[in-house]
Design a protein around this motif. Structure first.
Motif, PDB file in Angstrom:
ATOM      1  N   GLN A 130       7.200 -10.693   5.482  1.00 32.07           N
ATOM      2  CA  GLN A 130       6.892  -9.665   4.496  1.00 32.07           C
ATOM      3  C   GLN A 130       6.662  -8.320   5.160  1.00 32.07           C
ATOM      4  OE1 GLN A 130       3.426 -11.218   2.623  1.00 32.07           O
ATOM      5  NE2 GLN A 130       4.570 -12.176   0.970  1.00 32.07           N
ATOM      6  N   LEU A 131       7.134  -7.268   4.506  1.00 32.64           N
ATOM      7  CA  LEU A 131       6.807  -5.916   4.924  1.00 32.64           C
ATOM      8  C   LEU A 131       5.816  -5.364   3.907  1.00 32.64           C
ATOM      9  CD1 LEU A 131      10.152  -4.230   6.021  1.00 32.64           C
ATOM     10  CD2 LEU A 131       8.194  -4.780   7.427  1.00 32.64           C
ATOM     11  N   ALA A 132       4.541  -5.368   4.261  1.00 30.11           N
ATOM     12  CA  ALA A 132       3.501  -4.872   3.375  1.00 30.11           C
ATOM     13  C   ALA A 132       2.296  -4.495   4.221  1.00 30.11           C
ATOM     14  CB  ALA A 132       3.106  -5.945   2.359  1.00 30.11           C
ATOM     15  N   PRO A 133       1.588  -3.444   3.843  1.00 31.71           N
ATOM     16  CA  PRO A 133       0.382  -3.084   4.611  1.00 31.71           C
ATOM     17  C   PRO A 133      -0.700  -4.143   4.472  1.00 31.71           C
ATOM     18  CG  PRO A 133       0.627  -1.685   2.685  1.00 31.71           C
ATOM     19  CD  PRO A 133       1.838  -2.524   2.750  1.00 31.71           C
ATOM     20  N   ARG A 134      -1.519  -4.292   5.494  1.00 34.24           N
ATOM     21  CA  ARG A 134      -2.579  -5.300   5.455  1.00 34.24           C
ATOM     22  C   ARG A 134      -3.703  -4.892   4.509  1.00 34.24           C
ATOM     23  NH1 ARG A 134      -1.300  -5.591  11.000  1.00 34.24           N
ATOM     24  NH2 ARG A 134      -0.547  -7.659  11.547  1.00 34.24           N
ATOM     25  N   GLN A 135      -3.988  -3.607   4.466  1.00 36.90           N
ATOM     26  CA  GLN A 135      -5.124  -3.123   3.689  1.00 36.90           C
ATOM     27  C   GLN A 135      -4.748  -1.778   3.084  1.00 36.90           C
ATOM     28  OE1 GLN A 135      -8.676  -2.268   5.921  1.00 36.90           O
ATOM     29  NE2 GLN A 135      -9.758  -3.922   4.933  1.00 36.90           N
ATOM     30  N   ILE A 136      -5.075  -1.582   1.822  1.00 42.15           N
ATOM     31  CA  ILE A 136      -4.814  -0.296   1.186  1.00 42.15           C
ATOM     32  C   ILE A 136      -6.049   0.162   0.443  1.00 42.15           C
ATOM     33  CG2 ILE A 136      -2.333  -0.633   0.909  1.00 42.15           C
ATOM     34  CD1 ILE A 136      -2.959  -1.333  -2.025  1.00 42.15           C
ATOM     35  N   GLN A 137      -6.055   1.460   0.081  1.00 41.45           N
ATOM     36  CA  GLN A 137      -7.209   1.997  -0.619  1.00 41.45           C
ATOM     37  C   GLN A 137      -7.093   1.802  -2.127  1.00 41.45           C
ATOM     38  OE1 GLN A 137      -7.742   5.637   1.329  1.00 41.45           O
ATOM     39  NE2 GLN A 137      -9.935   5.599   1.131  1.00 41.45           N
ATOM     40  N   ASN A 138      -5.920   2.114  -2.683  1.00 37.49           N
ATOM     41  CA  ASN A 138      -5.701   1.973  -4.118  1.00 37.49           C
ATOM     42  C   ASN A 138      -4.409   1.206  -4.349  1.00 37.49           C
ATOM     43  OD1 ASN A 138      -7.931   3.761  -4.731  1.00 37.49           O
ATOM     44  ND2 ASN A 138      -6.604   5.407  -4.021  1.00 37.49           N
ATOM     45  N   VAL A 139      -4.469   0.220  -5.236  1.00 37.93           N
ATOM     46  CA  VAL A 139      -3.283  -0.576  -5.519  1.00 37.93           C
ATOM     47  C   VAL A 139      -2.298   0.239  -6.344  1.00 37.93           C
ATOM     48  CG1 VAL A 139      -2.420  -2.679  -6.595  1.00 37.93           C
ATOM     49  CG2 VAL A 139      -4.582  -2.699  -5.439  1.00 37.93           C
ATOM     50  N   LYS A 140      -2.797   1.105  -7.234  1.00 36.39           N
ATOM     51  CA  LYS A 140      -1.915   1.909  -8.075  1.00 36.39           C
ATOM     52  C   LYS A 140      -1.945   3.350  -7.597  1.00 36.39           C
ATOM     53  CE  LYS A 140      -2.487  -1.129 -11.979  1.00 36.39           C
ATOM     54  NZ  LYS A 140      -2.877  -1.273 -13.375  1.00 36.39           N
ATOM     55  N   ARG A 141      -0.777   3.877  -7.335  1.00 33.75           N
ATOM     56  CA  ARG A 141      -0.680   5.225  -6.797  1.00 33.75           C
ATOM     57  C   ARG A 141       0.339   6.033  -7.587  1.00 33.75           C
ATOM     58  NH1 ARG A 141       0.348   5.865  -0.512  1.00 33.75           N
ATOM     59  NH2 ARG A 141      -0.484   3.770  -0.465  1.00 33.75           N
ATOM     60  N   HIS A 142       0.306   7.350  -7.450  1.00 35.54           N
ATOM     61  CA  HIS A 142       1.267   8.203  -8.133  1.00 35.54           C
ATOM     62  C   HIS A 142       2.664   7.963  -7.573  1.00 35.54           C
ATOM     63  CE1 HIS A 142      -1.455  11.197 -10.236  1.00 35.54           C
ATOM     64  NE2 HIS A 142      -2.268  10.306  -9.687  1.00 35.54           N
ATOM     65  N   LYS A 143       3.666   8.292  -8.379  1.00 36.07           N
ATOM     66  CA  LYS A 143       5.051   8.051  -7.987  1.00 36.07           C
ATOM     67  C   LYS A 143       5.449   8.910  -6.794  1.00 36.07           C
ATOM     68  CE  LYS A 143       9.547   7.550 -10.107  1.00 36.07           C
ATOM     69  NZ  LYS A 143      10.278   7.620 -11.364  1.00 36.07           N
ATOM     70  N   GLY A 144       5.108  10.186  -6.801  1.00 43.75           N
ATOM     71  CA  GLY A 144       5.433  11.068  -5.690  1.00 43.75           C
ATOM     72  C   GLY A 144       6.891  11.488  -5.699  1.00 43.75           C
ATOM     73  N   ARG A 145       7.247  12.323  -4.754  1.00 43.08           N
ATOM     74  CA  ARG A 145       8.623  12.813  -4.629  1.00 43.08           C
ATOM     75  C   ARG A 145       9.132  12.557  -3.217  1.00 43.08           C
ATOM     76  NH1 ARG A 145       6.617  17.244  -7.907  1.00 43.08           N
ATOM     77  NH2 ARG A 145       7.625  17.103  -9.945  1.00 43.08           N
ATOM     78  N   ILE A 146      10.448  12.563  -3.085  1.00 42.06           N
ATOM     79  CA  ILE A 146      11.064  12.433  -1.761  1.00 42.06           C
ATOM     80  C   ILE A 146      10.772  13.721  -1.002  1.00 42.06           C
ATOM     81  CG2 ILE A 146      13.211  12.041  -0.496  1.00 42.06           C
ATOM     82  CD1 ILE A 146      12.537   9.734  -2.331  1.00 42.06           C
ATOM     83  N   PRO A 147      10.219  13.655   0.214  1.00 41.13           N
ATOM     84  CA  PRO A 147       9.925  14.885   0.946  1.00 41.13           C
ATOM     85  C   PRO A 147      11.207  15.619   1.346  1.00 41.13           C
ATOM     86  CG  PRO A 147       9.429  12.956   2.280  1.00 41.13           C
ATOM     87  CD  PRO A 147       9.785  12.454   0.930  1.00 41.13           C
ATOM     88  N   ILE A 148      11.145  16.942   1.300  1.00 40.08           N
ATOM     89  CA  ILE A 148      12.269  17.775   1.721  1.00 40.08           C
ATOM     90  C   ILE A 148      11.842  18.507   2.984  1.00 40.08           C
ATOM     91  CG2 ILE A 148      13.781  19.694   1.108  1.00 40.08           C
ATOM     92  CD1 ILE A 148      13.298  18.898  -1.820  1.00 40.08           C
ATOM     93  N   PRO A 149      12.524  18.290   4.118  1.00 43.98           N
ATOM     94  CA  PRO A 149      12.111  18.948   5.362  1.00 43.98           C
ATOM     95  C   PRO A 149      12.429  20.442   5.334  1.00 43.98           C
ATOM     96  CG  PRO A 149      14.047  17.587   5.731  1.00 43.98           C
ATOM     97  CD  PRO A 149      13.643  17.384   4.316  1.00 43.98           C
ATOM     98  N   THR A 150      11.422  21.288   5.130  1.00 41.30           N
ATOM     99  CA  THR A 150      11.628  22.730   5.047  1.00 41.30           C
ATOM    100  C   THR A 150      10.908  23.494   6.145  1.00 41.30           C
ATOM    101  OG1 THR A 150       9.752  22.921   3.557  1.00 41.30           O
ATOM    102  CG2 THR A 150      11.926  22.696   2.551  1.00 41.30           C
TER     103      THR A 150
END
Length: 193
Positions: A22-42
């Motif tokens: 499995q590829l998953a973090p061992r520990q997280i702070q919040n299970v539900k997070r905002h969708k976010g956007r793909i970063p644009i390198p500027t």
């Protein structure tokens, strides 16, 4: 004594046994997070656009994209299957899916909270290296074919890179400056008086 040193933010331990597949973090702070956007390198940083561990690799040439953990695992298995004939060859995954994606069912009324957790994902911008192959000397033809098959499993276009490949800034290849930079300034400022 120890709990007083930890931050007071709640940590969520993901239940069950974490398998190696499995590829998953061992520990997280919040299970539900905002969708976010793909970063644009500027900003001008070319970090993560060249090889760091291996001799051959692939990096994103098309638009930035969101990869799921399942897509990355499938591509990694394809590479491992192709290079297993070379003893000591290693595959390096340069991104990690640590963003939880939550989905609500189709034709669901609005409200009643965010959907349930579905899968892990990662947002990757244009120009980032995804996979590298190294560990021992590998023939270019073998590496190129293995990485081509892995790129076919992922939802964007890639380019094959080597140690000599130039860094990228988004969709632009960064050329080294042709003139040497001098440390002393030859021009003097003239102030009108």
């Amino acid at each position: 004594m120890w709990p007083s040193l930890w931050p007071s933010l709640p940590r969520v331990q993901l239940g069950g046994i974490r398998f190696r597949s499995q590829l998953a973090p061992r520990q997280i702070q919040n299970v539900k997070r905002h969708k976010g956007r793909i970063p644009i390198p500027t900003g001008g940083s070319t970090r993560g656009t060249t090889l760091a561990f291996g001799d051959w690799g692939i990096r994103i040439k098309g638009m930035g994209v969101r990869f799921t953990a399942k897509q990355l695992m499938t591509a990694e298995e394809v590479i491992k299957r192709n290079i297993k004939v070379v003893k000591g060859a290693k595959v390096y995954l340069r991104v990690f899916p640590d963003i939880p994606v939550c989905i609500k069912g189709n034709e669901t009324r609005m409200g009643k909270g965010k959907g349930t957790f579905e899968f892990w994902a990662t947002r990757v911008p244009t120009g980032r290296v995804i996979f590298e192959i190294g560990g021992t000397p590998i023939r270019e033809e073998l590496a190129r074919e293995a990485l081509r098959q892995a790129a076919d499993k992922l939802p964007t276009t890639f380019e094959f890179i080597t140690r000599q490949s130039l860094p990228r800034l988004g969709s632009m290849v960064v050329q080294p400056s042709s003139c040497p930079v001098s440390t002393t300034s030859t021009a003097t400022a003239v102030h009108p008086s």
